[in-house]
Enzyme design. Structure first.
Site, mmCIF file in Angstrom:
data_model
loop_
_atom_site.group_PDB
_atom_site.id
_atom_site.type_symbol
_atom_site.label_atom_id
_atom_site.label_comp_id
_atom_site.label_asym_id
_atom_site.label_seq_id
_atom_site.Cartn_x
_atom_site.Cartn_y
_atom_site.Cartn_z
ATOM 1 C CB SER A 106 2.065 0.604 -7.144
ATOM 2 O OG SER A 106 3.053 -0.477 -6.670
ATOM 3 C CG HIS A 107 -0.001 -3.737 -7.016
ATOM 4 N ND1 HIS A 107 0.762 -2.599 -6.234
ATOM 5 C CD2 HIS A 107 -0.948 -3.898 -6.495
ATOM 6 C CE1 HIS A 107 -0.106 -2.468 -5.222
ATOM 7 N NE2 HIS A 107 -1.207 -3.455 -5.342
ATOM 8 C CG ASP A 273 5.254 -3.354 -9.235
ATOM 9 O OD1 ASP A 273 6.227 -3.023 -9.413
ATOM 10 O OD2 ASP A 273 4.353 -2.760 -8.332
ATOM 11 C CG ASP A 275 5.757 1.084 -9.187
ATOM 12 O OD1 ASP A 275 5.247 0.055 -8.973
ATOM 13 O OD2 ASP A 275 5.776 2.057 -7.978
ATOM 14 C CG ASP A 277 7.437 -0.267 -6.202
ATOM 15 O OD1 ASP A 277 6.788 -1.331 -6.680
ATOM 16 O OD2 ASP A 277 7.119 0.302 -5.340
ATOM 17 N NE ARG A 278 3.399 -4.001 -4.837
ATOM 18 C CZ ARG A 278 2.438 -4.718 -3.945
ATOM 19 N NH1 ARG A 278 1.795 -5.773 -4.373
ATOM 20 N NH2 ARG A 278 1.834 -3.687 -3.088
ATOM 21 C CE LYS A 373 6.959 -2.261 -2.984
ATOM 22 N NZ LYS A 373 6.330 -1.355 -2.214
HETATM 23 C C1 G16 Z 1 2.992 -0.406 -1.146
HETATM 24 C C2 G16 Z 1 3.911 0.170 -0.287
HETATM 25 C C3 G16 Z 1 4.340 -1.331 0.442
HETATM 26 C C4 G16 Z 1 3.315 -2.000 1.006
HETATM 27 C C5 G16 Z 1 2.391 -2.212 -0.101
HETATM 28 C C6 G16 Z 1 1.035 -2.933 0.211
HETATM 29 O O1 G16 Z 1 3.721 -1.065 -2.190
HETATM 30 O O2 G16 Z 1 5.204 0.756 -0.572
HETATM 31 O O3 G16 Z 1 5.333 -0.919 1.510
HETATM 32 O O4 G16 Z 1 3.730 -3.316 1.516
HETATM 33 O O5 G16 Z 1 1.960 -1.125 -0.661
HETATM 34 O O6 G16 Z 1 0.118 -2.117 1.196
HETATM 35 P P1 G16 Z 1 -1.211 -2.298 1.706
HETATM 36 O O7 G16 Z 1 -1.065 -3.666 2.467
HETATM 37 O O8 G16 Z 1 -1.529 -1.298 2.560
HETATM 38 O O9 G16 Z 1 -2.057 -2.414 0.547
HETATM 39 P P2 G16 Z 1 3.436 -0.604 -3.805
HETATM 40 O O10 G16 Z 1 3.995 -1.336 -4.766
HETATM 41 O O11 G16 Z 1 1.842 -0.785 -4.078
HETATM 42 O O12 G16 Z 1 3.903 0.983 -3.764
#
Ligand code: G16
Length: 566
Positions: A106-107, A273, A275, A277-278, A373
């Site tokens: 992800s990010h 971000d 990937d 999704d953000r 997302k």
């Molecule tokens: C992931 C999840 C999200 C979550 C985020 C933060 O996002 O898909 O639903 O809100 O992590 O999670 P945490 O607070 O446990 O770090 P992404 O964009 O990283 O895949």
């Protein structure tokens, strides 16, 4: 092309428990061994893609060999192994695949010394629910061998005109972008957006891909579909190490966007971000918190053709996300669900036809068009809303005297109509796990002893006082399958309706991260334009005092503050 199956001996290894969304580790950790055969993919069709970060290509080649040895029927792979997370969710749904493996952290930063990640998505296109990730985790603890089909590498750089047979497995390489663009253009009013942009030359747009996966998708949307100039994009070449940056669209890490928007006084800026999704929505002098963003999209949903046609079945947010969307739901008579952090928790509600629009404070916004997302979806949603707000039928709702109705006008009107939830998040990253646990243990002790209820706390700086109504640990019972998720964060509720939430992040790759979410709601018109810091006033201080976070962790300042000064 390939036919000899070889068994490779391996051993169980620690620390492979998937977190909030998949498994994220330093690349060096992944290089030790593979866990792919834990998902038992015999006879299935799987989609393979990812954000193209360092270590992706060899991993896709391994997945091909392991899949073939396990009699996977079909692999649908994004060209160059690339599919944004929302694009992959769409492909799984559109081609009725059984699931997908997404290679992304992800990010989190990428490159040889940074993070790699693996996510397994199920047939609805969403992240695997906890029962599936638990069984994958159990497998990592007992694994002693895995099979590969010996064969050459597949050329991932060419879209296939007919499937490649690899042992028992058919491999199709697809264009990474086409299906996603088809989906997005079917959701929004592109004609309206285009006409607004063409007739309002002073409304400049800047999208920053942060060198993540969205670059090619953004080019297709902003340049091809909306005819914007190339100058409306920056950092839109995906790089395996994201150019050394942290591809996370928030005010701390997306400074390339913030600086360019402020310097050029650009009315509409956005970033996505690693990937895809953000998202972050940021115009000159106007930052939209993710909590407000989802509330505003829900409020304006009828200007978006997808919702105009299909209606809004329900709204939802993750528990720490501000209650801004709850106020919209109340006015519109819609059901709003509160789920734990993690997009996977929205999936059942969407599949059951109970949820259309949802979001998380962690810069995630989306709808039931897919089961992830969707960063670009949110950006185009905002453009659709702004274009509609500038139509004569809506423009009279605003008192703005400028050339156009922009982000700030929409925010101000929203606050006036629904009140404002001031919100911030403090992150304390890469803490020793024991220190983070001390914070959680102390909160648990307060629950056991009920020692916080009715206590009053005064902020040293503002002298405001806050009285605790209750402290609880969030447990979620899924209304569709009745599965129960416990320990999803501690909530301290105050008698004035303010809330503070503490939870451990499930996405870090080193040590532990404590997140503190702070929220205060007002309907007082004289307060609506305060900065976040002033709007929250002494509540931040009180939250830190109650938790003894500084004392337990030795950290005087958080690593990241979401929404510090806006
Ligand atoms: C992931 C999840 C999200 C979550 C985020 C933060 O996002 O898909 O639903 O809100 O992590 O999670 P945490 O607070 O446990 O770090 P992404 O964009 O990283 O895949």
């Amino acid at each position: 092309m390939a036919n000899k199956v070889t068994t490779i001996n391996t051993k169980p290894f620690d620390g492979q428990k998937p977190g909030t969304s998949g498994l994220r580790k330093r690349v060096k950790v992944f290089q030790q061994e593979s866990i792919f055969d834990a998902i038992s993919p015999q006879g299935k069709t799987l989609v393979i893609g990812g954000d193209g970060r360092y270590f992706s290509e060899p991993t896709v080649q391994s997945i091909i060999k392991i899949s073939a040895a396990n009699d996977v029927k079909k692999l649908i792979i994004g060209k160059d192994g690339i599919l944004s997370t929302p694009a992959a969710s769409n492909i799984i749904r559109k081609y009725k695949a059984d699931g997908g493996i997404l290679l992304t952290a992800s990010h989190n930063p990428g490159g040889p010394d940074n993070d790699f990640g693996i996510k397994y998505n199920v047939s609805n296109g969403g992240p695997a629910p906890e029962n599936v990730t638990d069984s994958i985790y159990a497998k990592t603890k007992t694994i002693n061998s895995y099979k590969i089909l010996e064969g050459g590498s597949i050329d991932l750089s060419k879209v296939t005109s007919k499937p490649i047979q690899y042992g028992p497995t058919q491999i199709t390489i697809i264009d990474s972008v086409t299906d996603y663009i088809e989906l997005v253009t079917s959701i929004f009013d592109f004609d309206l957006i285009k006409s607004f942009l063409q007739n309002t030359p002073s409304f400049k747009v800047l999208f920053d891909g942060l060198n993540g996966v969205t670059g090619p998708y953004a080019k297709a949307i902003f340049l091809n579909e909306l005819s914007l100039p190339e100058s409306s994009l920056q950092n839109c070449v995906p790089l395996p190490d994201f150019g050394g940056s942290h591809p996370d669209p928030n005010l701390t890490y997306a400074h390339s966007l913030v600086e360019a928007v402020e310097k050029g006084k650009i009315p509409f800026g956005a970033a996505s971000d690693g990937d895809g999704d953000r998202n972050m929505i940021y115009g000159a002098g106007a930052f939209v918190t993710p909590s407000d963003s989802v509330a505003i999209i829900a409020d304006w949903a009828e200007v978006i053709p997808y919702f105009k046609k299909g209606g809004i079945k329900g709204l939802a947010r993750s528990m720490p996300t501000s209650e801004a969307i709850d106020h919209v739901a109340k006015k519109k008579g819609l059901q709003v669900y509160e789920v734990p952090t993690g997009w996977k928790f929205f999936g059942n509600l969407m599949d059951a036809g109970r949820l259309s629009i949802c979001g998380e404070e962690s810069f995630g916004t989306g709808s039931d068009h897919i089961r992830e997302k969707d960063g670009l979806w949110a950006v185009v949603a905002w453009l659709n809303i702004i274009a509609a707000a500038n139509l004569p039928s809506h423009k009279h709702l605003f008192s703005s005297a400028g050339d156009f109705i922009g982000i700030n006008d929409i925010l101000q009107r929203h606050y006036k109509t629904h009140g404002r939830s001031f919100f911030t998040r403090y992150d304390y990253e890469e803490l020793p796990s024991e220190d983070a646990q001390k914070v959680i243990d102390a909160l648990n002790a307060h629950i056991t002893n009920q020692s916080l209820n009715n206590t009053t706390h005064t902020s040293e700086s503002t002298k405001e006082t806050f009285t605790v109504a209750r402290i609880s640990s969030f447990t979620y019972t899924d209304p569709i399958d009745n599965s129960v998720s416990k320990n999803q964060g501690h909530i301290i509720s105050f008698t004035d309706g303010s809330r503070v939430v503490f939870r451990l992040s499930g996405t870090g790759s080193q040590g532990a991260t404590v997140r503190v979410y702070i929220e205060k709601y007002t309907k007082d018109e004289t307060q609506l334009n305060l900065s976040t810091a002033d709007g929250l006033g002494g509540l931040i201080q009180v939250a830190l005092n109650i938790s003894y976070l500084v004392e337990f962790t030795g950290r005087k300042e958080p690593t990241v503050i979401t929404n510090p000064n806006m």
